[in-house]
Design an enzyme around this catalytic site. Sequence first.
Site, short mmCIF file in Angstrom:
data_model
loop_
_atom_site.label_atom_id
_atom_site.label_comp_id
_atom_site.label_asym_id
_atom_site.label_seq_id
_atom_site.Cartn_x
_atom_site.Cartn_y
_atom_site.Cartn_z
N ASP A 99 -7.58 1.52 0.94
CA ASP A 99 -7.75 1.85 2.36
C ASP A 99 -9.19 1.53 2.74
O ASP A 99 -9.92 0.90 1.98
CB ASP A 99 -7.37 3.32 2.63
N LYS B 112 0.84 -1.21 0.00
CA LYS B 112 0.00 0.00 0.00
C LYS B 112 0.87 1.26 0.00
O LYS B 112 0.67 2.18 -0.80
CB LYS B 112 -0.91 -0.02 1.23
#
Length: 211
Positions: free
Chosen positions: A140, A121
């Site tokens: 997210d 990420k």
Amino acid sequence: MEGKAPAEEIVARLKSEYPDSTTALDWKNPLELLVATILSAQTTDVRVNAVTPALFARYPTAADYAAADPAELEEDIRPTGFFRNKAKSLRGMARALVDDHGGEVPRTMEDLVALPGVGRKTANVVLGNAFGIDEGVVVDTHVRRLSNRLGFTTQSDPEKIERDLMQTVPRGDWTVFSHLLILHGRAICKARKPACEACVVNDLCPSAFRV
Ligand code: SF4
């Protein structure tokens, strides 16, 4: 909308709705974005942005973080929470940058995820925003929720969601797509009570007026 896949139409409408979409973190170079993203775990962008001006002034280079006094660095980032682990990640990451990359932030997924404290990420955030490389989609909590509501995925695991999104969303839009969904998730498609009546994609969303 004729001739366009729903995903492309949804992205197009959200782009019109949020023309200035970008990361909410403050940064001026790849190192600052990498540091800010590591600090953003388990906290808000607002808290990160509150500590980074002084932090970036005090540690302008990777070598500065690598040589930092551990206790002082912990104090410098304390308001972001989990500060011991984060300080350890920052020092380890910076040491690897100095030792393996001439002090620069690398530009590949492989090199980025090999850095201490850096997962896929974080690497996607840095590649997409600092280098303009659409290598993946940042997933997210907002991206996870909206991707399911919009019917882009049925998964809950971030890596599986990312795989589905990479097949659905045009590659050139991967980075902006995350920003758009985060902004739309904060403004309209909230976790508890989405404002479907005010949503610009409600005619395309399979969850419209059903959540
Ligand atoms: S129509 Fe409702 S559920 Fe679908 S994206 Fe818009 S706000 Fe979210």
